[in-house]
Scaffold this active site. Structure first.
Site, PDB file in Angstrom:
ATOM      1  CD  GLU A 239     -30.933 -11.926 -39.328  1.00 22.82           C
ATOM      2  OE1 GLU A 239     -30.732 -12.786 -39.971  1.00 22.82           O
ATOM      3  OE2 GLU A 239     -30.275 -11.029 -39.335  1.00 22.82           O
ATOM      4  CB  CYS A 273     -32.055 -17.222 -41.256  1.00 25.54           C
ATOM      5  SG  CYS A 273     -30.949 -15.782 -41.708  1.00 25.54           S
TER       6      CYS A 273
END
Length: 501
Positions: A239, A273
């Site tokens: 990720e 993020c």
């Protein structure tokens, strides 16, 4: 006075510092290559007995481990608060998210990991099943921005799936993770869950020895891990970063959209993020939206954190991050952008505090609209219509999350589905990452393989084994030797009859 970059203090020890006050919190011994190998060996020895437990028993033990996390919450939250510099609200939210996610996965894991019966047609009389087996030892390398949530968010499904887990948290923020693992290990079997302390070399050695590696970090980190893991063909779950767009249509509730942009772009100092990193607003409402956004951002409270501190966000956790933020802002201003509010450091303590910024007159020639900024900066670009907003939203190497704001929910859903991202919100932002029923992960350079949440997030830590079964007592099969021309003609006729229409 700004903090210096926080590096390991010497070859054998790691100094963890408080980013808000600049003081050393703790000094920890670094786990060298021999320690990493020993940890993986312990995990490998403990894993078979752990995987032999029924899924319900693993779930029961993990729920008991959750109780230990809550009992130790004071120490865990204090460590997390001090090492990250985050507001108490965000710190408490991290642990709450871990506890919520654990309960959801523990409740559903027995059903999701049960073997599945599948059809074997056209081979009638046969049986097929798919089983879910643990991979063995899973290594988890977690980042500094949400250390507890991102480390344990992968640990919990990996353990439920029957794996042993070794975590290597960021060298900037290892304390809360280490304390959480200590609490969980009061009830978990010895060796099933461990934590390693160290920087890049410790993580690299971990990659060399585990059966699967799971990483949350930047695309650069992901590339290095993939390259290292490729030598052993170790499976990787990545990720990575994001440059998440928000689209505001002319019929949107501008008050809600502006509040969402301010929160989504500045929460946790923008070090998320799935932060709102760029906003596209239809031109007829752009000025009104920007005015509302500037008003909200100007009123955000920035300062040193603490259990009783009334702040919205604190300092940068990583001192190196300010250099990226200031470089992106300088590039944008040099190319004609206007900073409407904020965008400068605040001298309110030894930490690196930053006034959140709203930036107008931006375009896609600017780093601020193309590279991950990872700071409390919200660039806003006026567009002609939804189609132009969509083109710009998709003009990115990233594809983690996105959001659309409109009072026409059906249109918002249609537009969100056309955005090239792993996740999207309509009339909300960021929070889809915390919904345990939804899979969360990215496309393009925002991730490979990794999906948090739901059955996918659990089964990604499993090997899917297909079973093909003949339950009848038969001496031979039509496909076995000896072959015959007659049978070949029969199969040819059958192919024509089945598929030639």
């Amino acid at each position: 006075m700004a903090l210096a970059a926080r590096d390991v203090s010497d070859a054998a020890h790691l100094t963890v510092r408080d980013p808000a006050h600049g003081t050393a919190i703790d000094e920890l011994p670094i786990d060298d290559g021999a320690a990493v190998c020993a940890a993986v060996a312990r995990a490998r020895a403990a894993q078979p007995a752990w995987s032999a437990l029924a899924v319900r028993e693993r779930a029961r033990l993990l729920k008991r481990a959750r109780r230990e996390l809550v009992r130790a919450r004071g120490e865990i939250l204090d460590r997390l608060e001090r090492e990250t510099g985050k507001a108490r609200f965000d710190v408490v939210g991290e642990l709450m998210g871990v506890c919520t996610n654990l309960g959801y996965l523990a409740r559903h894991a027995p059903r999701w990991l049960r073997s599945q019966r599948v059809s074997t047609r056209p081979l009638f009389g046969k049986r097929g099943r798919v089983t879910f087996k643990p991979r063995g030892v899973v290594g988890i390398i977690s980042p500094w921005n949400a250390p507890l949530n991102l480390a344990l968010g992968d640990t919990i499904p990996a353990l439920l799936a029957g794996n042993a887990v070794v975590i290597k948290p960021s060298e900037l923020t290892p304390l809360a993770v280490r304390r959480a693992v200590e609490a969980m290990n009061r009830v978990l079997p010895e060796g099933v869950l461990q934590v390693l302390i160290g920087a890049g070399e410790t993580g690299a050695t971990l990659v060399d020895h585990v059966d699967m590696i799971c990483v949350t970090g930047s695309p650069e980190t992901g590339r290095r891990v993939m390259q290292r893991a490729s030598s052993r063909l170790t499976p990787v779950l990545l990720e990575l970063g994001g440059k998440d767009p928000m689209i505001v249509l002319r019929d949107a509730d501008l008050d809600r959209a502006a509040s969402a942009a301010a929160w989504g772009g500045c929460m946790m100092t923008g070090q998320v993020c799935m932060s709102v990193e760029r906003v596209y607003v239809e031109a007829p409402v752009a000025d009104a939206f920007i005015a509302k956004l500037v008003d909200r951002v100007r009123n955000l409270r920035v300062g040193p954190n603490g259990a009783d501190a009334e702040i919205d966000f604190g300092p940068f956790t990583s001192p190196a991050q300010i250099e990226i933020v200031e470089r992106h802002l300088a590039d944008a201003v040099a190319k004609g952008a206007r900073v409407l509010t904020g965008g400068t450091r605040r001298d309110i303590g030894p930490g690196i505090f930053f006034e959140p910024a709203v930036v107008a007159n931006v375009d896609h020639s600017m780093l601020l609209m193309r590279e991950e900024t990872f700071g409390p900066v919200i660039p806003v670009m006026a567009v002609r219509d939804a189609d132009e907003a969509l083109r710009y939203a998709n003009d990115s190497s990233y594809g983690l999350s996105a959001s659309v704001f409109t009072t026409d929910v059906a249109r918002g859903i249609e537009l969100a589905q056309r955005i090239e991202s792993g996740n999207a919100c309509v009339n909300d932002c960021v929070v889809s990452a915390g919904v345990p029923t939804l899979p969360f992960g990215g496309v393009k350079q925002s991730g490979i393989g990794s999906r948090h949440g739901g059955a996918d997030g659990l089964r990604q830590f499993c090997i899917r084994q297909a079973l093909f079964i003949e339950p009848r007592k038969r001496k031979t099969e039509p496909t076995w030797f000896p072959y015959s021309a007659k049978r070949a003609r029969q199969i040819e006729w059958l192919m024509s009859w089945m598929f030639g229409w």
